[in-house]
Design a protein around this motif. Structure first.
Motif, PDB file in Angstrom:
ATOM      1  N   LEU A 126       0.825  -1.204   0.000  1.00 56.58           N
ATOM      2  CA  LEU A 126       0.000   0.000   0.000  1.00 56.58           C
ATOM      3  C   LEU A 126       0.860   1.255   0.000  1.00 56.58           C
ATOM      4  CD1 LEU A 126      -2.871  -0.988   2.457  1.00 56.58           C
ATOM      5  CD2 LEU A 126      -3.052  -0.611   0.006  1.00 56.58           C
ATOM      6  N   ASN A 127       1.916   1.262   0.809  1.00 56.51           N
ATOM      7  CA  ASN A 127       2.788   2.439   0.834  1.00 56.51           C
ATOM      8  C   ASN A 127       3.455   2.676  -0.514  1.00 56.51           C
ATOM      9  OD1 ASN A 127       2.265   3.063   3.515  1.00 56.51           O
ATOM     10  ND2 ASN A 127       3.907   1.756   4.277  1.00 56.51           N
ATOM     11  N   THR A 128       3.790   1.582  -1.193  1.00 56.69           N
ATOM     12  CA  THR A 128       4.426   1.733  -2.507  1.00 56.69           C
ATOM     13  C   THR A 128       3.458   2.367  -3.505  1.00 56.69           C
ATOM     14  OG1 THR A 128       5.820  -0.202  -2.100  1.00 56.69           O
ATOM     15  CG2 THR A 128       5.528   0.482  -4.391  1.00 56.69           C
ATOM     16  N   ILE A 167       0.865   4.207  -2.791  1.00 49.05           N
ATOM     17  CA  ILE A 167       0.597   5.595  -2.387  1.00 49.05           C
ATOM     18  C   ILE A 167       1.725   6.507  -2.838  1.00 49.05           C
ATOM     19  CG2 ILE A 167       0.395   7.101  -0.377  1.00 49.05           C
ATOM     20  CD1 ILE A 167      -1.117   4.847   1.026  1.00 49.05           C
ATOM     21  N   THR A 168       2.948   6.056  -2.676  1.00 45.84           N
ATOM     22  CA  THR A 168       4.095   6.871  -3.103  1.00 45.84           C
ATOM     23  C   THR A 168       4.093   7.076  -4.613  1.00 45.84           C
ATOM     24  OG1 THR A 168       5.368   5.992  -1.242  1.00 45.84           O
ATOM     25  CG2 THR A 168       6.592   7.058  -3.021  1.00 45.84           C
ATOM     26  N   THR A 169       3.767   6.027  -5.348  1.00 53.43           N
ATOM     27  CA  THR A 169       3.739   6.136  -6.812  1.00 53.43           C
ATOM     28  C   THR A 169       2.660   7.103  -7.275  1.00 53.43           C
ATOM     29  OG1 THR A 169       4.546   3.860  -6.986  1.00 53.43           O
ATOM     30  CG2 THR A 169       3.549   4.835  -8.950  1.00 53.43           C
ATOM     31  N   LEU A 170       1.475   6.977  -6.669  1.00 60.59           N
ATOM     32  CA  LEU A 170       0.377   7.848  -7.074  1.00 60.59           C
ATOM     33  C   LEU A 170       0.597   9.290  -6.641  1.00 60.59           C
ATOM     34  CD1 LEU A 170      -2.761   5.643  -6.355  1.00 60.59           C
ATOM     35  CD2 LEU A 170      -2.034   6.513  -8.578  1.00 60.59           C
ATOM     36  N   SER A 171       1.339   9.493  -5.564  1.00 57.18           N
ATOM     37  CA  SER A 171       1.552  10.864  -5.075  1.00 57.18           C
ATOM     38  C   SER A 171       2.289  11.725  -6.086  1.00 57.18           C
ATOM     39  CB  SER A 171       2.330  10.835  -3.753  1.00 57.18           C
ATOM     40  OG  SER A 171       1.609  10.109  -2.771  1.00 57.18           O
ATOM     41  N   ALA A 172       3.028  11.102  -6.988  1.00 58.42           N
ATOM     42  CA  ALA A 172       3.749  11.876  -7.994  1.00 58.42           C
ATOM     43  C   ALA A 172       2.833  12.396  -9.088  1.00 58.42           C
ATOM     44  CB  ALA A 172       4.857  11.019  -8.609  1.00 58.42           C
ATOM     45  N   GLY A 173       1.616  11.876  -9.173  1.00 56.35           N
ATOM     46  CA  GLY A 173       0.697  12.324 -10.205  1.00 56.35           C
ATOM     47  C   GLY A 173       0.072  13.668  -9.867  1.00 56.35           C
ATOM     48  N   ASN A 174      -0.283  14.415 -10.889  1.00 60.42           N
ATOM     49  CA  ASN A 174      -0.859  15.747 -10.706  1.00 60.42           C
ATOM     50  C   ASN A 174      -2.355  15.787 -10.972  1.00 60.42           C
ATOM     51  OD1 ASN A 174       1.652  16.894 -10.093  1.00 60.42           O
ATOM     52  ND2 ASN A 174       2.156  17.106 -12.278  1.00 60.42           N
ATOM     53  N   THR A 175      -2.924  14.663 -11.410  1.00 60.99           N
ATOM     54  CA  THR A 175      -4.351  14.668 -11.719  1.00 60.99           C
ATOM     55  C   THR A 175      -5.165  14.594 -10.431  1.00 60.99           C
ATOM     56  OG1 THR A 175      -4.428  12.258 -11.921  1.00 60.99           O
ATOM     57  CG2 THR A 175      -3.885  13.519 -13.899  1.00 60.99           C
ATOM     58  N   LEU A 176      -6.389  15.085 -10.519  1.00 66.65           N
ATOM     59  CA  LEU A 176      -7.270  15.068  -9.357  1.00 66.65           C
ATOM     60  C   LEU A 176      -7.616  13.641  -8.964  1.00 66.65           C
ATOM     61  CD1 LEU A 176      -9.052  16.529  -7.291  1.00 66.65           C
ATOM     62  CD2 LEU A 176     -10.869  16.597  -9.016  1.00 66.65           C
ATOM     63  N   GLN A 177      -7.846  12.769  -9.956  1.00 63.54           N
ATOM     64  CA  GLN A 177      -8.191  11.396  -9.626  1.00 63.54           C
ATOM     65  C   GLN A 177      -7.059  10.686  -8.892  1.00 63.54           C
ATOM     66  OE1 GLN A 177      -9.638   9.058 -12.867  1.00 63.54           O
ATOM     67  NE2 GLN A 177     -11.565  10.184 -13.075  1.00 63.54           N
ATOM     68  N   PRO A 235       1.339   7.622   8.607  1.00 64.95           N
ATOM     69  CA  PRO A 235       0.295   8.092   7.686  1.00 64.95           C
ATOM     70  C   PRO A 235       0.843   9.064   6.659  1.00 64.95           C
ATOM     71  CG  PRO A 235       0.086   9.135   9.833  1.00 64.95           C
ATOM     72  CD  PRO A 235       1.129   8.069   9.984  1.00 64.95           C
ATOM     73  N   VAL A 236       0.300   8.975   5.454  1.00 69.35           N
ATOM     74  CA  VAL A 236       0.690   9.854   4.362  1.00 69.35           C
ATOM     75  C   VAL A 236      -0.280  11.029   4.321  1.00 69.35           C
ATOM     76  CG1 VAL A 236       1.068  10.025   1.877  1.00 69.35           C
ATOM     77  CG2 VAL A 236       1.636   7.921   3.090  1.00 69.35           C
ATOM     78  N   ARG A 237       0.260  12.228   4.303  1.00 74.27           N
ATOM     79  CA  ARG A 237      -0.582  13.421   4.288  1.00 74.27           C
ATOM     80  C   ARG A 237      -0.471  14.089   2.920  1.00 74.27           C
ATOM     81  NH1 ARG A 237      -4.059  12.390   8.107  1.00 74.27           N
ATOM     82  NH2 ARG A 237      -3.168  12.209  10.185  1.00 74.27           N
ATOM     83  N   ILE A 238      -1.501  13.944   2.129  1.00 67.15           N
ATOM     84  CA  ILE A 238      -1.567  14.564   0.806  1.00 67.15           C
ATOM     85  C   ILE A 238      -2.649  15.633   0.863  1.00 67.15           C
ATOM     86  CG2 ILE A 238      -1.918  14.208  -1.653  1.00 67.15           C
ATOM     87  CD1 ILE A 238       0.561  12.886  -0.596  1.00 67.15           C
ATOM     88  N   PRO A 239      -2.286  16.926   0.903  1.00 63.52           N
ATOM     89  CA  PRO A 239      -3.329  17.962   0.999  1.00 63.52           C
ATOM     90  C   PRO A 239      -4.150  18.034  -0.275  1.00 63.52           C
ATOM     91  CG  PRO A 239      -1.187  18.959   0.663  1.00 63.52           C
ATOM     92  CD  PRO A 239      -0.925  17.492   0.860  1.00 63.52           C
ATOM     93  N   LEU A 240      -5.433  18.254  -0.099  1.00 61.05           N
ATOM     94  CA  LEU A 240      -6.346  18.451  -1.217  1.00 61.05           C
ATOM     95  C   LEU A 240      -7.019  19.803  -1.078  1.00 61.05           C
ATOM     96  CD1 LEU A 240      -8.127  14.986  -1.468  1.00 61.05           C
ATOM     97  CD2 LEU A 240      -6.473  15.932  -3.061  1.00 61.05           C
ATOM     98  N   PRO A 241      -7.318  20.447  -2.197  1.00 61.50           N
ATOM     99  CA  PRO A 241      -8.059  21.712  -2.091  1.00 61.50           C
ATOM    100  C   PRO A 241      -9.457  21.455  -1.557  1.00 61.50           C
ATOM    101  CG  PRO A 241      -7.939  20.974  -4.368  1.00 61.50           C
ATOM    102  CD  PRO A 241      -7.048  20.068  -3.587  1.00 61.50           C
ATOM    103  N   PRO A 242     -10.019  22.392  -0.804  1.00 61.33           N
ATOM    104  CA  PRO A 242     -11.373  22.185  -0.287  1.00 61.33           C
ATOM    105  C   PRO A 242     -12.375  22.107  -1.427  1.00 61.33           C
ATOM    106  CG  PRO A 242     -10.700  24.459   0.049  1.00 61.33           C
ATOM    107  CD  PRO A 242      -9.487  23.721  -0.443  1.00 61.33           C
ATOM    108  N   LEU A 243     -13.405  21.320  -1.206  1.00 66.38           N
ATOM    109  CA  LEU A 243     -14.429  21.141  -2.215  1.00 66.38           C
ATOM    110  C   LEU A 243     -15.257  22.416  -2.338  1.00 66.38           C
ATOM    111  CD1 LEU A 243     -15.816  19.155  -4.142  1.00 66.38           C
ATOM    112  CD2 LEU A 243     -17.300  18.495  -2.247  1.00 66.38           C
TER     113      LEU A 243
END
Length: 975
Positions: A845-847, A849-859, A917-925
């Motif tokens: 799971l950590n792997t 998460i780390t891979t996806l964190s490099a993406g810039n898309t909202l999904q 825990p991984v903290r990935i900030p998201l813009p507020p909805l």
């Protein structure tokens, strides 16, 4: 046709609906209105089109051609059909698409009477559902994004709207009659009114999800329910087996309004929509982790599947059990041909199961036996020959005819397979039948398809002794014989005869451990709770509820796998301690080796199955028994006649003499009748001289009579004990009603008195044998294991060593101790597998998460947050599992817990470490509520940066500085 005063104005239009399917198989609905006015307008439009076409291309359209008006070409209706013509009735349902306006006009002119031209739409409910599913599917991905954004940017999973939206009265008529141009937002705390213009120009439900609500309609919802209310119902449905009606009644009580049926229906639609969204989220997660349905079957249970290097060999790669249950039935009626089927992870399709419906009849043909014309094609009889088990167990007997209940039911239950830890592998529906042979055959074939490469499978079934013959003779029988070993569950196995137990009971099968193969019964005790909810449901909702119940059961089993292994380990230790004294005797006697006990079991089985078994009575024995009975009655009749003496002529009164004469004459007639019966039997049996008590034939007949009486009372005793066993099983089953429990309890009390009576008659018959048999006590027959001795009680075992009580007790102690030691070894291996799985799963799971964190898309960012939230929950579950595994190691006498191993094929061995825990900030909805408010920040609203800091820390800047200063002071004091 209505005439006179009851006549009404004629309808000027008729609506014809055509149903078809697009290239993806989705339902497509098209409607056209016909009538005099509509036909005139349509003809005018076609003429204009004809004129424009003639001017541009030199061609013209024929107004009278059906293809020019919805019958073909590029019209919306015509595109539903290909060049081969309209679809057949078997593939789809359609109505004729010809213009009926001329016929209607002629009817108006000719009759001058109103006629009913209204055409009833075909399956209206199904059409609405098909349209709704089609519309929801078109916007599903946007809804999933909106839901994930709401879930990971709101701490309340969808809060009520701000005070700018007025809270209004919650009278019943307000919810039943929506205000035009508004959407009613229903929450557990209140109901709010939202102007529809506030939702903007996009999909309404996407905007509603931004506010924490979801509508019941995919296009223009008039009522929406808060997501937290819908999620609360989802959890209650999964954990407490709550139905939609009961839940809506509960929140109507909270809102202080009476129950409204229309609100329940709209709430059900909103629940269905949320279910699609949640399954869409699961699909995204599975795709990201490269997991599919087959992956779940192969790796769903880490204790069974996650093999490690150097763990040691096990006799059976996996231990599974399967069984059928008739509680999850559904009545015919609900549903529609337009309903989209529910895609379940657990249920195999009906087509998959029906491919095995002719297996038994094919086996009969190969064996040279004519098929039974009264039996269905998928006869439930697993064996071609009639065996004792097939005649004793109902689900092993053939169904000669359909029962009346199948006419009222569609699905009559479910047949499922689970591993020894309770994880469900697969399930199939049972359709208008009992446990037919095709259901276990479909499960076994699926196991061989998916798990055939794992090794030898041990499969438990309550009629596994009989079903093994069917599977062995099937079209894939060679693979079954090579990869599957059938057993009978421990509980049901006690009711099988002794030879069957010696071949199929797990106590006597090497490598079985302490597994009882009754896991399905425990799963059914949980799934039976949803039976009242799905009895009148549609096929879609029935499968949905079953899928939720199965998934919830698997998640509960995963969270408790550590405690399950610990309890199994303690149980095996207890069993070893229970037989410690018997095993000490075995160890002190060099004669009692493993080979000795194996030989005892083999001798017992060969004796019971060999030529020394009790044979059927011959005709001469039956005649001798009948002759003995008549001879006894003849002697009694002679004694009665002698006791009366000769009639006396003188009595006190003439009536007394007549009475005495009549008695003497009746007794004389009985003696003569018995003598005639004896003479007839003596002629049939060639008896020259009448038997006496010293005649050898008389002595043999008396012995046969004693054996016959003994066998009869023994059968009565066995039936009483087995009936008591099955009643005890039902008495302890969950969801058994109060009245049924009372009825069973009373039956058990009566059964106890009956057992005592039968036991007394048995002991009397046992003493009458030559030589006398041992008598029994009430404590012996109430022991569940005693059922195995009924086969021995029917035999004249003589001086056979295996039949001696002392040897039998030592054999049982040896077998149970051996199985307990095998269980300990298996659990030690499974504990290492679970530890290794926990470490590798969190690393995996950590792997991702780390891979996806490099993406810039909202999904990608939303998926990172979803995976991180799941990893947090899993980490808490894993901590509890590891605590139980540590306690298991302490029980095993280890000073330090076992370490995680290395999975087979893994190049490096890693140790478990708590994850961070991984903290990935998201813009507020942010949801645009209108053109004037777009881009404006409301008063009191936090900015993106302030909202992100507050969301993750709960502190402002001043609080954070004070906390840092405090922590520095603590560190200084510690140094």
């Amino acid at each position: 046709m209505k005439r006179g005063k009851h006549a009404v104005a004629p309808s000027k239009r008729a609506k014809v609906t055509i149903i078809g399917a697009d290239e993806d198989g989705m339902s497509v609905v098209s409607s056209k209105v016909y009538g005099p006015l509509a036909a005139e307008a349509r003809s005018t439009a076609l003429r204009r089109e004809n004129e424009r076409s003639a001017e541009s291309t030199g061609t013209s359209l024929n107004v009278d051609d059906p293809a020019a008006d919805g019958g073909g070409g590029d019209s919306p209706v015509g595109r539903l059909w290909d060049s081969s013509g309209p679809p057949s009735p078997a593939s789809s349902t359609s109505t004729a698409s010809h213009d009926v306006s001329g016929e209607l006009h002629d009817a108006f002119v000719e009759h001058r009477q109103p006629i009913n031209t209204r055409q009833v739409p075909l399956a209206t409910w199904g059409l609405r559902r098909a349209r709704a599913v089609q519309t929801w599917s078109a916007q599903l991905q946007e809804l999933i994004d909106a839901y994930l954004e709401l879930k990971h940017t709101s701490t309340t999973a969808g809060a009520p709207p701000p005070t700018a939206f007025p809270q209004y009265s919650t009278d019943a008529h307000v919810l039943e009659s929506p205000i035009r141009g508004t959407v009613q937002l229903v929450d557990l705390s209140a109901v709010y009114l939202l102007p529809r213009a506030e939702l903007g120009a996009g999909h309404a439900n996407v905007a509603l999800l931004g506010l924490g609500y979801l509508g019941s309609s995919p296009t223009r919802p008039t009522i929406a329910f808060s997501v937290r209310t819908l999620l609360l119902f989802e959890r209650l449905r999964a954990r407490a087996r709550t139905g939609k009606m009961n839940f809506v009644r509960a929140f109507c009580d909270i809102l202080n309004i009476p129950y409204i049926t229309s609100v329940r229906n709209r709430f059900a639609d909103a629940v269905d929509a949320l279910g699609r969204i949640l399954r869409g989220v699961e699909e995204r997660v599975r795709i990201q982790l490269h997991r599919d349905k087959v992956w779940r079957v192969k790796n769903g249970c880490p204790a069974c599947s996650y093999k490690c290097d150097g763990e040691g060999a096990l006799v059976f790669a996996r231990q599974l059990t399967m069984d059928g249950n008739n509680s999850l039935k559904r009545f015919l009626g609900p549903g529609s041909v337009f309903e989209v089927p529910f895609e379940s992870e657990y249920l195999l399709g009906r087509d998959y199961t029906d491919q095995f419906k002719d297996e038994v009849q094919t086996q009969r043909q190969r064996a040279g036996k004519a098929p039974d014309p009264n039996a269905p094609a998928d006869d439930a009889a697993a064996g071609l020959e009639e065996t004792e088990c097939s005649s004793r167990w109902r689900n092993a007997r053939p169904e000669s005819e359909k029962t009346a209940q199948w006419d009222a039911l569609d699905e009559t239950g479910v047949f499922l397979c689970a591993c020894r830890h309770g994880f469900i592998v697969a399930a199939v529906d049972m359709w208008q039948s009992g446990e037919l042979a095709k259901y276990p055959l479909a499960i076994v074939y699926y196991l061989l398809e998916v798990l055939g490469d794992d090794g030898l499978l041990q499969l438990g079934y309550d009629i596994g002794c009989v079903n093994s013959g069917t599977a062995g003779r099937s079209s894939f029988g060679e693979r079954v014989k090579a990869l599957v070993r059938y057993v009978v569950g421990s509980f049901h196995g006690h009711a099988h005869n002794r030879p069957c137990q010696l071949g199929f009971h797990p106590r006597y099968i090497e490598g079985s451990g302490r597994e009882d193969f009754e896991t399905c019964e425990r799963i059914f005790s949980v799934t039976n709770l949803i039976a009242p909810l799905i009895r009148h449901a549609t096929p879609y909702h029935r499968h949905e509820d079953m899928d939720v119940a199965f998934a919830t059961s698997d998640s509960e089993k995963y969270a408790s796998i550590g405690s399950l292994l610990l309890s199994k380990f303690k149980d095996a230790k207890t069993k070893i301690a229970e037989h410690e004294s018997a095993m000490l005797r075995i160890r002190n006697n060099p004669r009692y080796t493993d080979e000795f006990f194996h030989a005892q079991l083999a001798d017992e089985r060969s004796y019971l199955l060999g030529t020394n078994t009790v044979t059927a009575a011959t005709v001469q024995e039956e005649l001798a028994h009948e002759y003995l009975i008549i001879l006894d009655l003849f002697e009694k009749a002679k004694s009665s006649l002698a006791a009366l003496g000769m009639p006396i002529a003188t009595y006190r009164a003439p009536g007394d003499a007549d009475k005495a004469n009549r008695k003497w004459l009746a007794a004389k007639r009985r003696v003569r009748e018995r003598e005639e019966q004896l003479e007839a039997l003596e002629e049939r049996m060639d008896v020259d001289e009448r038997w006496t008590k010293t005649t050898p034939a008389y002595i043999d007949a008396m012995q046969y009579k004693a054996r016959r009486a003994y066998a009869k009372v023994l059968d009565e005793l066995e039936r009483a004990v087995v009936s008591r066993l099955l009643e005890l099983e039902k008495l302890n089953m969950r969801s058994t009603g109060y009245k049924l429990r009372r009825h069973i309890a009373k039956a058990l009390n009566r059964r106890g008195a009956t057992l005592v009576n039968i036991l007394q008659r048995y002991n009397k018959a046992a003493k009458a044998l030559t030589p006398p048999r041992a008598t029994l006590t009430r404590e012996q027959v109430l022991d569940i294991a005693f059922i195995a001795d009924f086969s021995i009680l029917r035999q004249d075992v003589g001086t056979q060593e295996w039949a001696q009580p002392a040897i039998r007790q030592l054999t049982t102690a040896w077998a149970e101790t051996a199985r307990a030691n095998e269980e300990l070894q298996r659990i030690r291996i499974e504990a290492v597998r679970v530890r290794t799985w926990i470490r590798d799963e969190e690393d995996n799971l950590n792997t991702h998460i780390t891979t996806l964190s490099a993406g810039n898309t909202l999904q990608a960012r939303l998926l990172v947050k979803e995976l991180d939230a799941r990893a947090q929950i899993l980490h808490g579950v894993h901590t509890r599992i590891l605590t139980d595994l540590d306690a298991l190691d302490v029980t095993d006498g280890l000073k330090k817990p076992r370490k995680a191993g290395r999975r087979a094929g893994d190049p490096e061995g890693r140790q478990y470490a708590p994850r961070q825990p991984v903290r990935i900030p998201l813009p507020p909805l942010v949801v645009t509520r209108g053109p004037a408010q777009a881009g404006q920040q409301e008063e009191g609203e936090l900015s993106d940066e302030e909202d992100d800091v507050g969301r993750h820390t709960g502190l402002n800047d001043n609080d954070a500085e004070e906390l840092d200063a405090f922590l520095q002071a603590v560190d200084a004091i510690a140094r």
